[in-house]
Design a protein around this motif. Structure first.
Motif, PDB file in Angstrom:
ATOM      1  N   THR A 110       0.846  -1.190   0.000  1.00  0.00           N
ATOM      2  CA  THR A 110       0.000   0.000   0.000  1.00  0.00           C
ATOM      3  C   THR A 110       0.881   1.240   0.000  1.00  0.00           C
ATOM      4  O   THR A 110       1.901   1.294   0.691  1.00  0.00           O
ATOM      5  CB  THR A 110      -0.904   0.012   1.245  1.00  0.00           C
ATOM      6  OG1 THR A 110      -0.092  -0.038   2.422  1.00  0.00           O
ATOM      7  CG2 THR A 110      -1.850  -1.187   1.229  1.00  0.00           C
ATOM      8  N   PHE A 111       0.463   2.230  -0.765  1.00  0.00           N
ATOM      9  CA  PHE A 111       1.235   3.455  -0.901  1.00  0.00           C
ATOM     10  C   PHE A 111       0.449   4.630  -0.329  1.00  0.00           C
ATOM     11  O   PHE A 111      -0.786   4.691  -0.464  1.00  0.00           O
ATOM     12  CB  PHE A 111       1.565   3.728  -2.380  1.00  0.00           C
ATOM     13  CG  PHE A 111       2.456   2.699  -2.995  1.00  0.00           C
ATOM     14  CD1 PHE A 111       3.829   2.832  -2.936  1.00  0.00           C
ATOM     15  CD2 PHE A 111       1.917   1.579  -3.615  1.00  0.00           C
ATOM     16  CE1 PHE A 111       4.667   1.887  -3.503  1.00  0.00           C
ATOM     17  CE2 PHE A 111       2.747   0.633  -4.190  1.00  0.00           C
ATOM     18  CZ  PHE A 111       4.121   0.780  -4.124  1.00  0.00           C
ATOM     19  N   ARG A 112       1.147   5.529   0.287  1.00  0.00           N
ATOM     20  CA  ARG A 112       0.517   6.717   0.837  1.00  0.00           C
ATOM     21  C   ARG A 112      -0.022   7.584  -0.292  1.00  0.00           C
ATOM     22  O   ARG A 112       0.671   7.816  -1.288  1.00  0.00           O
ATOM     23  CB  ARG A 112       1.542   7.500   1.650  1.00  0.00           C
ATOM     24  CG  ARG A 112       0.963   8.709   2.393  1.00  0.00           C
ATOM     25  CD  ARG A 112       2.037   9.366   3.220  1.00  0.00           C
ATOM     26  NE  ARG A 112       3.120   9.852   2.383  1.00  0.00           N
ATOM     27  CZ  ARG A 112       4.226  10.402   2.848  1.00  0.00           C
ATOM     28  NH1 ARG A 112       4.414  10.504   4.154  1.00  0.00           N
ATOM     29  NH2 ARG A 112       5.168  10.813   2.021  1.00  0.00           N
ATOM     30  N   PRO A 113      -1.267   8.074  -0.165  1.00  0.00           N
ATOM     31  CA  PRO A 113      -1.827   8.886  -1.259  1.00  0.00           C
ATOM     32  C   PRO A 113      -1.041  10.173  -1.455  1.00  0.00           C
ATOM     33  O   PRO A 113      -0.425  10.711  -0.529  1.00  0.00           O
ATOM     34  CB  PRO A 113      -3.261   9.158  -0.791  1.00  0.00           C
ATOM     35  CG  PRO A 113      -3.220   8.983   0.699  1.00  0.00           C
ATOM     36  CD  PRO A 113      -2.199   7.920   0.961  1.00  0.00           C
ATOM     37  N   SER A 114      -1.073  10.668  -2.666  1.00  0.00           N
ATOM     38  CA  SER A 114      -0.336  11.877  -3.000  1.00  0.00           C
ATOM     39  C   SER A 114      -0.940  13.096  -2.298  1.00  0.00           C
ATOM     40  O   SER A 114      -2.155  13.210  -2.157  1.00  0.00           O
ATOM     41  CB  SER A 114      -0.347  12.095  -4.510  1.00  0.00           C
ATOM     42  OG  SER A 114       0.240  13.327  -4.843  1.00  0.00           O
ATOM     43  N   GLU A 115      -0.073  14.012  -1.874  1.00  0.00           N
ATOM     44  CA  GLU A 115      -0.497  15.241  -1.231  1.00  0.00           C
ATOM     45  C   GLU A 115      -0.335  16.452  -2.155  1.00  0.00           C
ATOM     46  O   GLU A 115      -0.372  17.591  -1.703  1.00  0.00           O
ATOM     47  CB  GLU A 115       0.312  15.465   0.053  1.00  0.00           C
ATOM     48  CG  GLU A 115       0.126  14.355   1.087  1.00  0.00           C
ATOM     49  CD  GLU A 115       0.955  14.595   2.333  1.00  0.00           C
ATOM     50  OE1 GLU A 115       1.693  15.607   2.364  1.00  0.00           O
ATOM     51  OE2 GLU A 115       0.875  13.789   3.263  1.00  0.00           O
ATOM     52  N   ARG A 116      -0.157  16.187  -3.450  1.00  0.00           N
ATOM     53  CA  ARG A 116       0.087  17.278  -4.390  1.00  0.00           C
ATOM     54  C   ARG A 116      -1.092  18.251  -4.458  1.00  0.00           C
ATOM     55  O   ARG A 116      -0.914  19.475  -4.487  1.00  0.00           O
ATOM     56  CB  ARG A 116       0.375  16.707  -5.784  1.00  0.00           C
ATOM     57  CG  ARG A 116       0.627  17.776  -6.845  1.00  0.00           C
ATOM     58  CD  ARG A 116       0.870  17.141  -8.184  1.00  0.00           C
ATOM     59  NE  ARG A 116       2.091  16.380  -8.165  1.00  0.00           N
ATOM     60  CZ  ARG A 116       3.308  16.879  -8.379  1.00  0.00           C
ATOM     61  NH1 ARG A 116       3.433  18.181  -8.601  1.00  0.00           N
ATOM     62  NH2 ARG A 116       4.372  16.119  -8.365  1.00  0.00           N
ATOM     63  N   ASN A 117      -2.332  17.718  -4.499  1.00  0.00           N
ATOM     64  CA  ASN A 117      -3.502  18.597  -4.615  1.00  0.00           C
ATOM     65  C   ASN A 117      -3.601  19.553  -3.428  1.00  0.00           C
ATOM     66  O   ASN A 117      -3.958  20.727  -3.589  1.00  0.00           O
ATOM     67  CB  ASN A 117      -4.770  17.754  -4.723  1.00  0.00           C
ATOM     68  CG  ASN A 117      -4.806  16.952  -6.015  1.00  0.00           C
ATOM     69  OD1 ASN A 117      -4.207  17.359  -7.012  1.00  0.00           O
ATOM     70  ND2 ASN A 117      -5.503  15.823  -5.997  1.00  0.00           N
ATOM     71  N   GLU A 118      -3.290  19.065  -2.235  1.00  0.00           N
ATOM     72  CA  GLU A 118      -3.351  19.929  -1.057  1.00  0.00           C
ATOM     73  C   GLU A 118      -2.300  21.025  -1.122  1.00  0.00           C
ATOM     74  O   GLU A 118      -2.561  22.183  -0.775  1.00  0.00           O
ATOM     75  CB  GLU A 118      -3.186  19.097   0.212  1.00  0.00           C
ATOM     76  CG  GLU A 118      -4.276  18.051   0.420  1.00  0.00           C
ATOM     77  CD  GLU A 118      -5.649  18.697   0.588  1.00  0.00           C
ATOM     78  OE1 GLU A 118      -5.714  19.825   1.126  1.00  0.00           O
ATOM     79  OE2 GLU A 118      -6.652  18.095   0.156  1.00  0.00           O
ATOM     80  N   TYR A 119      -1.108  20.661  -1.559  1.00  0.00           N
ATOM     81  CA  TYR A 119      -0.042  21.663  -1.645  1.00  0.00           C
ATOM     82  C   TYR A 119      -0.311  22.669  -2.768  1.00  0.00           C
ATOM     83  O   TYR A 119       0.103  23.837  -2.679  1.00  0.00           O
ATOM     84  CB  TYR A 119       1.315  20.985  -1.864  1.00  0.00           C
ATOM     85  CG  TYR A 119       1.882  20.377  -0.596  1.00  0.00           C
ATOM     86  CD1 TYR A 119       2.450  21.185   0.387  1.00  0.00           C
ATOM     87  CD2 TYR A 119       1.848  19.005  -0.383  1.00  0.00           C
ATOM     88  CE1 TYR A 119       2.970  20.642   1.547  1.00  0.00           C
ATOM     89  CE2 TYR A 119       2.355  18.449   0.785  1.00  0.00           C
ATOM     90  CZ  TYR A 119       2.919  19.273   1.745  1.00  0.00           C
ATOM     91  OH  TYR A 119       3.427  18.732   2.897  1.00  0.00           O
ATOM     92  N   ASP A 120      -0.978  22.225  -3.850  1.00  0.00           N
ATOM     93  CA  ASP A 120      -1.282  23.157  -4.935  1.00  0.00           C
ATOM     94  C   ASP A 120      -2.262  24.251  -4.498  1.00  0.00           C
ATOM     95  O   ASP A 120      -2.312  25.321  -5.114  1.00  0.00           O
ATOM     96  CB  ASP A 120      -1.862  22.391  -6.123  1.00  0.00           C
ATOM     97  CG  ASP A 120      -0.798  21.583  -6.846  1.00  0.00           C
ATOM     98  OD1 ASP A 120       0.392  21.895  -6.655  1.00  0.00           O
ATOM     99  OD2 ASP A 120      -1.160  20.645  -7.583  1.00  0.00           O
ATOM    100  N   LYS A 121      -3.053  23.988  -3.466  1.00  0.00           N
ATOM    101  CA  LYS A 121      -4.015  24.980  -2.982  1.00  0.00           C
ATOM    102  C   LYS A 121      -3.360  26.084  -2.155  1.00  0.00           C
ATOM    103  O   LYS A 121      -3.963  27.128  -1.927  1.00  0.00           O
ATOM    104  CB  LYS A 121      -5.090  24.287  -2.148  1.00  0.00           C
ATOM    105  CG  LYS A 121      -5.940  23.304  -2.932  1.00  0.00           C
ATOM    106  CD  LYS A 121      -6.940  22.606  -2.022  1.00  0.00           C
ATOM    107  CE  LYS A 121      -7.768  21.571  -2.793  1.00  0.00           C
ATOM    108  NZ  LYS A 121      -8.714  20.858  -1.888  1.00  0.00           N
TER     109      LYS A 121
END
Length: 379
Positions: free
Chosen positions: A323-334
């Motif tokens: 299992t891989f940790r979900p990406s946090e890119r969308n949160e950082y883009d905000k």
């Protein structure tokens, strides 16, 4: 004393020819002198190539200055700018082609002279190999699962150039019911399959007979060979030691009938259907054979350093079902973008230049002539 016999014209001509050939031939250079001359030739070629690159760099700078002048002339509407553009483009392109031809000829000449002085090694790596050399580095709790073998270690490196894997810090390799432990493991693959494995640093190869008895091999270096993913031979080089349990079959099934210890110089094991089929001991082997009920208490059943690492053996699910940790890119883009004083100053200066008609933002496509000019100057 007898009078000297005068030399005939033919003898005089032959002597003069021999002296002339000796002068033409010159002294025979030693191998060290040949290498020195070859190195000097290469240095001269590199120096000439560096000067050519400097000349080309100056030509590019000159072309850039001409391009800036051309833009200024176009802004003012002068027709002379177009003619200067064409002339500068032609001169720059011709100059670049001349410099390239000079560099190619110099490099070819230097290579030819070096080849005449130094023969190329038979096993040297040629220049036609793939320029993309992939490297792999893995750290901490490395696990490998393949149909033909499984392995664990702490750290591993891999290189596509020679198709090798190198495992470090408590590496263990399994193939069917065979296990090998050592300090360092070097794995060589061929056509995407394991071809050879070399174990160094107190290597021990073992085979599970049952849950409490294991055949064991130890030596300075152990080298295993594989065919179609299955082990078929193992060589033990130096200080070979063997603990082997002899298995027989009766009406009730297989059972262990005896225990054998052997010490010698080198050993070769040949496998058939993943089981030992033949053993060859070399270098004056010393052996002992005991029935299972008569093994003395002073005789250990395991070699020093042997540990069966079956609990560390990875399964397919452990390697592929992760299992891989979900990406946090969308949160950082905000998050709001940071603002820097230097960026604000640049934007203000740009706005002022636009107002003064000094700077123009253009997004129209470049013409074919402009694209050709850009390519000719190396941009």
């Amino acid at each position: 004393a007898p009078a000297e016999t005068p030399m005939s014209p033919e003898d005089v001509e032959a002597a003069e020819k021999a002296v002339t050939e000796e002068e033409v031939a010159g002294p025979v250079l030693s191998e060290k002198e040949q290498k020195r001359l070859a190195a000097e030739k290469r240095r001269e070629a590199k120096e000439l190539e560096r000067k050519a690159k400097d000349e080309q760099r100056r030509a590019k700078e000159k072309a850039r200055q001409e391009r800036l002048l051309l833009r200024e002339s176009r802004r003012k509407g002068a027709r002379v700018g177009a003619e200067a553009d064409s002339a500068a483009r032609a001169d720059s392109l011709a100059h670049a082609q001349l410099l390239q031809a000079q560099r190619d000829s110099l490099a070819k000449l230097a290579q030819q002279e070096a080849d005449t002085l130094l023969p190329a090694p038979a096993d040297s790596v040629g220049g036609e190999q793939d320029s993309l050399v992939r490297k792999m580095f893995a750290y901490h709790n490395v696990r490998i699962f393949r149909d033909d073998f499984q392995a664990v270690c702490d750290s591993m490196t891999g290189f596509s150039l020679d198709s090798t894997l190198h495992m470090y810090v408590d590496p263990v390799l399994w193939n069917d019911n065979n296990q090998v432990t050592s300090k360092v493991v070097d794995i060589y693959t061929l056509n995407q399959k394991i071809d050879r494995a070399v174990f160094t640093g107190e290597p021990i190869m073992s085979q599970e007979v049952d849950t409490s008895h294991y055949n064991q091999i130890k030596g300075k270096v152990i080298e295993s060979f594989f065919r179609d993913g299955a082990i078929y031979r193992t060589d033990v080089n130096g200080n070979g030691q063997t603990y082997y349990f002899m298995v027989e079959e009766d009406s009730t099934g297989n059972y262990i009938s005896g225990f054998m210890t052997v010490e010698c110089a080198d050993i070769s094991f040949y496998f058939k259907d993943q089981a030992v089929d033949e053993i060859v001991w070399r270098g004056k082997p010393v052996y002992s054979i005991y029935p299972m009920d008569k093994i003395p208490d002073s005789q250990p059943l395991t070699l020093p350093g042997f540990v069966w690492e079956g609990k560390r053996r990875p399964s397919k699910e452990q390697v592929f079902n992760r299992t891989f940790r979900p990406s946090e890119r969308n949160e950082y883009d905000k998050l709001p973008r940071p603002e820097f004083p230097i960026t604000q100053k640049i934007n203000l200066a740009r706005e002022q230049l636009v107002k003064e008609n000094v700077w123009f933002d253009r997004n129209d496509p470049l013409s074919s002539e402009a694209l050709e000019f850009i390519r000719s100057i190396g941009y």
